[in-house]
Design a protein around this motif. Structure first.
Motif, PDB file in Angstrom:
ATOM      1  N   GLY A   1       0.830  -1.195   0.000  1.00 43.17           N
ATOM      2  CA  GLY A   1       0.000   0.000   0.000  1.00 43.17           C
ATOM      3  C   GLY A   1       0.864   1.244   0.000  1.00 43.17           C
ATOM      4  N   LYS A   2       0.358   2.318  -0.596  1.00 41.70           N
ATOM      5  CA  LYS A   2       1.179   3.507  -0.815  1.00 41.70           C
ATOM      6  C   LYS A   2       0.768   4.691   0.059  1.00 41.70           C
ATOM      7  CE  LYS A   2       2.170   2.417  -5.653  1.00 41.70           C
ATOM      8  NZ  LYS A   2       2.094   2.888  -7.062  1.00 41.70           N
ATOM      9  N   ILE A   3       1.762   5.485   0.410  1.00 45.09           N
ATOM     10  CA  ILE A   3       1.533   6.817   0.963  1.00 45.09           C
ATOM     11  C   ILE A   3       1.959   7.807  -0.112  1.00 45.09           C
ATOM     12  CG2 ILE A   3       2.202   8.520   2.698  1.00 45.09           C
ATOM     13  CD1 ILE A   3       2.676   6.275   4.650  1.00 45.09           C
ATOM     14  N   ILE A   4       1.063   8.704  -0.466  1.00 37.57           N
ATOM     15  CA  ILE A   4       1.361   9.725  -1.463  1.00 37.57           C
ATOM     16  C   ILE A   4       1.231  11.090  -0.792  1.00 37.57           C
ATOM     17  CG2 ILE A   4       0.748  10.717  -3.709  1.00 37.57           C
ATOM     18  CD1 ILE A   4      -0.422   8.000  -4.470  1.00 37.57           C
ATOM     19  N   LEU A   5       2.338  11.795  -0.721  1.00 38.25           N
ATOM     20  CA  LEU A   5       2.378  13.071  -0.006  1.00 38.25           C
ATOM     21  C   LEU A   5       2.697  14.213  -0.958  1.00 38.25           C
ATOM     22  CD1 LEU A   5       3.941  13.958   3.369  1.00 38.25           C
ATOM     23  CD2 LEU A   5       4.881  15.082   1.336  1.00 38.25           C
ATOM     24  N   LYS A   6       1.955  15.307  -0.790  1.00 34.93           N
ATOM     25  CA  LYS A   6       2.240  16.539  -1.527  1.00 34.93           C
ATOM     26  C   LYS A   6       2.322  17.694  -0.533  1.00 34.93           C
ATOM     27  CE  LYS A   6      -1.249  16.348  -4.532  1.00 34.93           C
ATOM     28  NZ  LYS A   6      -2.088  16.668  -5.721  1.00 34.93           N
ATOM     29  N   THR A   7       3.258  18.607  -0.793  1.00 36.82           N
ATOM     30  CA  THR A   7       3.416  19.775   0.072  1.00 36.82           C
ATOM     31  C   THR A   7       4.124  20.884  -0.688  1.00 36.82           C
ATOM     32  OG1 THR A   7       4.324  20.561   2.197  1.00 36.82           O
ATOM     33  CG2 THR A   7       5.634  18.943   0.987  1.00 36.82           C
ATOM     34  N   ASP A   8       3.955  22.103  -0.208  1.00 34.15           N
ATOM     35  CA  ASP A   8       4.694  23.242  -0.752  1.00 34.15           C
ATOM     36  C   ASP A   8       5.850  23.612   0.163  1.00 34.15           C
ATOM     37  OD1 ASP A   8       2.692  24.145   1.217  1.00 34.15           O
ATOM     38  OD2 ASP A   8       3.536  26.120   0.806  1.00 34.15           O
ATOM     39  N   ASN A   9       5.958  22.911   1.307  1.00 38.81           N
ATOM     40  CA  ASN A   9       6.941  23.263   2.326  1.00 38.81           C
ATOM     41  C   ASN A   9       8.179  22.382   2.180  1.00 38.81           C
ATOM     42  OD1 ASN A   9       8.290  23.131   5.045  1.00 38.81           O
ATOM     43  ND2 ASN A   9       6.725  24.669   5.506  1.00 38.81           N
ATOM     44  N   ARG A  10       9.271  22.958   1.711  1.00 35.62           N
ATOM     45  CA  ARG A  10      10.473  22.159   1.443  1.00 35.62           C
ATOM     46  C   ARG A  10      11.050  21.544   2.714  1.00 35.62           C
ATOM     47  NH1 ARG A  10      14.125  21.993  -3.233  1.00 35.62           N
ATOM     48  NH2 ARG A  10      15.942  20.801  -2.596  1.00 35.62           N
ATOM     49  N   GLY A  11      11.032  22.304   3.809  1.00 36.48           N
ATOM     50  CA  GLY A  11      11.551  21.780   5.066  1.00 36.48           C
ATOM     51  C   GLY A  11      10.793  20.541   5.511  1.00 36.48           C
ATOM     52  N   PHE A  12       9.475  20.587   5.433  1.00 37.52           N
ATOM     53  CA  PHE A  12       8.647  19.442   5.808  1.00 37.52           C
ATOM     54  C   PHE A  12       8.872  18.272   4.851  1.00 37.52           C
ATOM     55  CE2 PHE A  12       4.384  17.311   5.433  1.00 37.52           C
ATOM     56  CZ  PHE A  12       4.463  16.614   6.627  1.00 37.52           C
ATOM     57  N   PHE A  13       9.057  18.598   3.564  1.00 35.68           N
ATOM     58  CA  PHE A  13       9.302  17.558   2.567  1.00 35.68           C
ATOM     59  C   PHE A  13      10.613  16.833   2.855  1.00 35.68           C
ATOM     60  CE2 PHE A  13      10.522  16.136  -1.793  1.00 35.68           C
ATOM     61  CZ  PHE A  13       9.430  15.312  -2.029  1.00 35.68           C
ATOM     62  N   GLU A  14      11.661  17.589   3.142  1.00 34.60           N
ATOM     63  CA  GLU A  14      12.957  16.980   3.441  1.00 34.60           C
ATOM     64  C   GLU A  14      12.884  16.149   4.726  1.00 34.60           C
ATOM     65  OE1 GLU A  14      15.512  20.375   3.507  1.00 34.60           O
ATOM     66  OE2 GLU A  14      15.703  20.472   1.315  1.00 34.60           O
ATOM     67  N   TYR A  15      12.172  16.672   5.718  1.00 33.30           N
ATOM     68  CA  TYR A  15      11.980  15.920   6.961  1.00 33.30           C
ATOM     69  C   TYR A  15      11.278  14.598   6.667  1.00 33.30           C
ATOM     70  CZ  TYR A  15       9.888  14.485  11.380  1.00 33.30           C
ATOM     71  OH  TYR A  15       9.488  13.739  12.476  1.00 33.30           O
ATOM     72  N   THR A  16      10.260  14.642   5.809  1.00 33.41           N
ATOM     73  CA  THR A  16       9.485  13.452   5.474  1.00 33.41           C
ATOM     74  C   THR A  16      10.344  12.402   4.781  1.00 33.41           C
ATOM     75  OG1 THR A  16       7.376  14.641   5.344  1.00 33.41           O
ATOM     76  CG2 THR A  16       7.565  12.603   4.056  1.00 33.41           C
TER      77      THR A  16
END
Length: 212
Positions: free
Chosen positions: A147-162
């Motif tokens: 099963g997949k997790i698909i994440l979208k964000t505009d926040n680069r810091g949160f994206f890198e953390y993820t």
């Protein structure tokens, strides 16, 4: 921008129980029975006004979609969208889901969407981020194998953390995109936030991950 309080929202949600699931914890293990067809189940955490779930349900009639939203004032807009589109494969939940394992059975969900989640940028709030390890434990439990997790964000810091959080948890990154709209991915359905930020020229980050 603050959402105006709608004192009638809770009553409106209760009146639309053909779309809003009023007792979600009682549906654990039986979510597909709420839909016309027994199909794959996709879960969006933080549905907002419903632009994404409406668009996805239209584009993917072979999948049943469940949207969780804790703000009643925006959920009513999502209800209206689902109602006006007459979608039989979308249901909504008014709930602050602290532990998905209370609401969904093991291996019940095929895909989880995390769209523009609150980044909680302060270090002391790390445990509130929806990609913190305690949340990943929940997702792993309710997601089917592969099963997949698909994440979208505009926040680069949160994206890198993820990306780091996923990797440290032993997850497999299937896709990492630093500018989603540059890809012109026809399968992508925009959220309200995504549309707003994209129109301002802000890159949208996306990653797709599975548990190994």
């Amino acid at each position: 921008m603050r959402i105006r309080n709608k004192p009638w929202a809770e009553d409106y949600i209760k009146k639309n129980d053909s779309i809003a699931v009023l007792n979600p914890y009682e549906e654990k293990g039986n979510w597909n029975q709420l839909f016309t067809e027994k199909q794959k189940l996709a879960l969006e955490i933080g549905t907002g006004k419903g632009q994404f779930i409406e668009g996805m349900a239209k584009k993917n009639p072979e999948t049943n979609f469940i949207g969780i939203e804790r703000d009643k004032n925006v959920l009513v807009s999502a209800i209206d969208k689902i109602k006006e589109s007459e979608l039989s494969n979308a249901r909504l939940v008014y709930e602050n889901a602290r532990d998905l394992r209370d609401m969904f059975a093991r291996d019940e969900i095929d895909t989880i969407y995390l769209n523009f989640s609150d980044p909680w940028p302060k270090t002391r709030h790390e445990k509130r981020r929806l990609t913190y390890k305690t949340f990943l434990e929940q997702y792993q439990n309710v997601l089917k194998d592969q099963g997949k997790i698909i994440l979208k964000t505009d926040n680069r810091g949160f994206f890198e953390y993820t990306l780091v959080s996923f990797s440290q948890f032993g997850m497999k990154l299937e896709d990492v995109t630093l500018d989603l709209h540059e890809l012109e991915d026809e399968s992508n359905v925009m959220t309200e936030y995504e549309e707003k930020f994209s129109n301002k020229g802000q890159p949208i980050y996306r990653c797709i991950a599975t548990f190994e």
